[in-house]
Design an enzyme around this catalytic site. Structure first.
Site, mmCIF file in Angstrom:
data_model
loop_
_atom_site.group_PDB
_atom_site.id
_atom_site.type_symbol
_atom_site.label_atom_id
_atom_site.label_comp_id
_atom_site.label_asym_id
_atom_site.label_seq_id
_atom_site.Cartn_x
_atom_site.Cartn_y
_atom_site.Cartn_z
ATOM 1 C CB CYS A 117 -0.913 0.014 1.224
ATOM 2 S SG CYS A 117 -1.968 1.490 1.276
ATOM 3 C CB CYS A 120 -1.909 4.706 4.536
ATOM 4 S SG CYS A 120 -3.382 4.059 3.713
ATOM 5 C CB SER A 121 -0.664 0.551 6.659
ATOM 6 O OG SER A 121 -1.644 1.135 7.499
ATOM 7 C CB CYS A 122 -4.927 -0.282 2.311
ATOM 8 S SG CYS A 122 -5.601 1.378 2.475
#
Length: 213
Positions: A117, A120-122
């Site tokens: 991702c 961000c941190s999906c």
């Protein structure tokens, strides 16, 4: 960065790390939005905590069961790729929520997918639980796009030169689950035994399934 990680195994320390990263603008925005929704009475703090508890109760074990079923049952694998959420909900009786679309990709000897991702941190928390710290690091998010083969080598994944490598970018609306290549010598193994070969990293493409003992 270390290159001593065992091929196909999860790591007992992070191969890629930022150290103590500052709070991102996305985290600041999430906190502000959550507090505003609570203040306006749209949601309650208890509902937020309950949802967090539900997400954190998920772990890679569910993903491993899904992969093992896909390895064992071609019909299930076809349905899983065509309609991931509905198939998982029907087969395993779990609530997949309606937050993000889930896309299931299949690694083969000719094509290898790795998930990132970049914003961000999906992450596919609904089937893998919380992401590892290195997945959220700026180093991983930037480097795997620029040099995916080099990054995978640091994870212990040495792909043949002929294998095509595809980086897939998760978003707030779309998450990915990878079906890793089934190891040789697993014919006749039941789903429980097969699930024991599936690692967290293999389901996001930064690892391979374990070899049977």
């Amino acid at each position: 960065m270390s290159t001593t990680h065992d091929h196909g195994r999860d790591h007992d320390h992070a191969p890629i790390s930022d150290g103590d990263s500052p709070v991102s603008k996305h985290e600041v925005l999430e906190t502000a939005l959550r507090e505003l929704l609570i203040e306006k009475g749209v949601i309650t703090a208890e509902q937020v905590h309950a949802q967090i508890d539900t997400m954190e109760s998920r772990n890679p074990g569910l993903g491993a069961k899904i992969v093992a079923r896909a390895w064992s049952d071609p019909g299930f694998r076809a349905r899983l790729i065509a309609e991931p959420r509905a198939t998982i909900e029907s087969a395993f009786g779990i609530d997949m929520w309606k937050v993000a679309e889930l896309v299931v990709l299949e690694n083969t000897d000719d094509l290898h997918h790795v998930v990132v991702c970049t914003l961000c941190s999906c992450y596919p928390r609904m089937v893998l639980g919380p992401p590892p710290a290195w997945y959220k690091s700026t180093a991983y998010r930037a480097r795997v796009v620029r040099d995916p083969r080099g990054v995978l080598e640091e994870f212990g994944v040495d792909l043949p030169a002929a294998t095509k490598l595809r980086v897939v970018d998760s978003t707030a609306d779309m998450r990915f689950l990878v079906i890793p290549v089934r190891p040789d010598g697993t014919d006749g193994m039941d789903e429980a035994a097969l699930a024991g070969l599936v690692t967290r990293d293999s389901m996001i493409g930064t690892g391979s399934a374990k070899q049977p003992v």
